[in-house]
Design a protein around this motif. Structure first.
Motif, PDB file in Angstrom:
ATOM      1  N   GLY A   9      74.223 -77.785 -38.492  1.00  0.00           N
ATOM      2  CA  GLY A   9      74.273 -78.177 -37.028  1.00  0.00           C
ATOM      3  C   GLY A   9      74.662 -76.915 -36.248  1.00  0.00           C
ATOM      4  N   ARG A  38      71.772 -90.493 -37.265  1.00  0.00           N
ATOM      5  CA  ARG A  38      72.213 -89.876 -36.191  1.00  0.00           C
ATOM      6  C   ARG A  38      72.799 -90.850 -35.224  1.00  0.00           C
ATOM      7  NH1 ARG A  38      67.089 -87.369 -32.888  1.00  0.00           N
ATOM      8  NH2 ARG A  38      66.154 -89.377 -32.182  1.00  0.00           N
ATOM      9  N   SER A  40      74.687 -90.708 -31.156  1.00  0.00           N
ATOM     10  CA  SER A  40      75.123 -90.109 -29.857  1.00  0.00           C
ATOM     11  C   SER A  40      76.054 -91.136 -29.156  1.00  0.00           C
ATOM     12  CB  SER A  40      73.691 -89.977 -28.911  1.00  0.00           C
ATOM     13  OG  SER A  40      72.863 -91.036 -28.843  1.00  0.00           O
ATOM     14  N   THR A  92      70.138 -84.469 -29.248  1.00  0.00           N
ATOM     15  CA  THR A  92      71.444 -84.491 -29.299  1.00  0.00           C
ATOM     16  C   THR A  92      72.439 -85.658 -29.787  1.00  0.00           C
ATOM     17  OG1 THR A  92      71.388 -82.838 -27.411  1.00  0.00           O
ATOM     18  CG2 THR A  92      73.692 -83.503 -27.857  1.00  0.00           C
ATOM     19  N   ALA A  93      73.124 -85.259 -30.694  1.00  0.00           N
ATOM     20  CA  ALA A  93      73.715 -86.378 -31.583  1.00  0.00           C
ATOM     21  C   ALA A  93      74.639 -85.741 -32.791  1.00  0.00           C
ATOM     22  CB  ALA A  93      72.885 -87.298 -31.983  1.00  0.00           C
ATOM     23  N   VAL A  94      75.421 -86.453 -33.386  1.00  0.00           N
ATOM     24  CA  VAL A  94      76.058 -86.159 -34.794  1.00  0.00           C
ATOM     25  C   VAL A  94      74.888 -86.725 -35.726  1.00  0.00           C
ATOM     26  CG1 VAL A  94      78.151 -86.485 -36.217  1.00  0.00           C
ATOM     27  CG2 VAL A  94      78.368 -86.268 -33.535  1.00  0.00           C
ATOM     28  N   TYR A  95      74.637 -86.039 -36.611  1.00  0.00           N
ATOM     29  CA  TYR A  95      74.041 -86.175 -37.753  1.00  0.00           C
ATOM     30  C   TYR A  95      74.730 -86.490 -39.007  1.00  0.00           C
ATOM     31  CZ  TYR A  95      69.960 -85.240 -34.889  1.00  0.00           C
ATOM     32  OH  TYR A  95      68.986 -85.236 -33.846  1.00  0.00           O
ATOM     33  N   TYR A  96      74.266 -87.398 -39.687  1.00  0.00           N
ATOM     34  CA  TYR A  96      75.070 -87.881 -40.978  1.00  0.00           C
ATOM     35  C   TYR A  96      74.026 -88.042 -42.026  1.00  0.00           C
ATOM     36  CZ  TYR A  96      78.634 -89.567 -37.741  1.00  0.00           C
ATOM     37  OH  TYR A  96      79.734 -89.684 -36.579  1.00  0.00           O
ATOM     38  N   GLY A 122      79.608 -85.734 -40.668  1.00  0.00           N
ATOM     39  CA  GLY A 122      78.741 -85.618 -39.882  1.00  0.00           C
ATOM     40  C   GLY A 122      78.539 -83.940 -39.246  1.00  0.00           C
ATOM     41  N   THR A 123      77.373 -83.550 -38.911  1.00  0.00           N
ATOM     42  CA  THR A 123      77.392 -82.381 -37.938  1.00  0.00           C
ATOM     43  C   THR A 123      76.545 -82.514 -36.828  1.00  0.00           C
ATOM     44  OG1 THR A 123      76.476 -79.981 -38.395  1.00  0.00           O
ATOM     45  CG2 THR A 123      75.378 -81.981 -39.153  1.00  0.00           C
ATOM     46  N   GLN A 124      77.427 -81.721 -35.844  1.00  0.00           N
ATOM     47  CA  GLN A 124      76.891 -82.054 -34.376  1.00  0.00           C
ATOM     48  C   GLN A 124      75.471 -81.180 -34.092  1.00  0.00           C
ATOM     49  OE1 GLN A 124      78.317 -83.787 -31.786  1.00  0.00           O
ATOM     50  NE2 GLN A 124      76.212 -83.152 -30.615  1.00  0.00           N
ATOM     51  N   THR A 126      73.296 -79.960 -30.958  1.00  0.00           N
ATOM     52  CA  THR A 126      73.234 -80.188 -29.312  1.00  0.00           C
ATOM     53  C   THR A 126      72.053 -79.238 -28.845  1.00  0.00           C
ATOM     54  OG1 THR A 126      75.550 -80.155 -29.037  1.00  0.00           O
ATOM     55  CG2 THR A 126      74.394 -79.485 -27.321  1.00  0.00           C
TER      56      THR A 126
END
Length: 129
Positions: A9, A38, A40, A92-96, A122-124, A126
């Motif tokens: 990310g 993901r 947000s 834009t979100a945290v991805y899991y 998770g990985t951010q 942006t």
């Protein structure tokens, strides 16, 4: 104990691309499928893509990203990837990433976060406008 670790990310401009990785570690790793989601702020976790871990590796996608995301797997490395192109600020979100231990004939089950029992931290991602 199995663990999932996402990476890749970061901050990208609109129109950019990212490739997320998720490595599964542990003495023995097995899965029926691996998925990407993901989330947000203020929104529910959203299914993006899943891939069966067995032979054939059928894939399933949420149509909402309009074909901009692709899931890939490397069984030898216990790794699943999410290639994302033409990223937009709404991405834009945290991805899991997550593991589903259950095998279903219908791939639609893998759209449901409740079918996954192990999740990474998770990985951010942006995306700037």
């Amino acid at each position: 104990q199995m663990q999932l670790q996402e990476s890749g990310g970061g901050l990208v401009p609109a129109g950019g691309s990212l490739r997320l990785s998720c490595v599964a570690s542990g003495r023995t790793f097995s899965a029926a499928a691996m998925g990407w989601f993901r989330q947000s702020p203020g929104k529910e976790r959203e299914f993006l893509a899943a891939a069966r871990w067995g032979s054939g590796g059928a894939t399933y996608y949420n149509p909402a990203p309009n074909g901009r995301f692709r899931i890939e797997r490397d069984i030898a490395r216990n790794t699943v990837y999410l290639q994302m192109t033409n990223l937009q600020p709404e991405d834009t979100a945290v991805y899991y990433c997550a593991r589903s231990p259950r095998s279903y004939h219908a791939g639609s089950y893998y759209y449901n976060a409740e079918e996954y029992d192990s999740w990474g931290q998770g990985t951010q991602v942006t995306v700037s406008s």
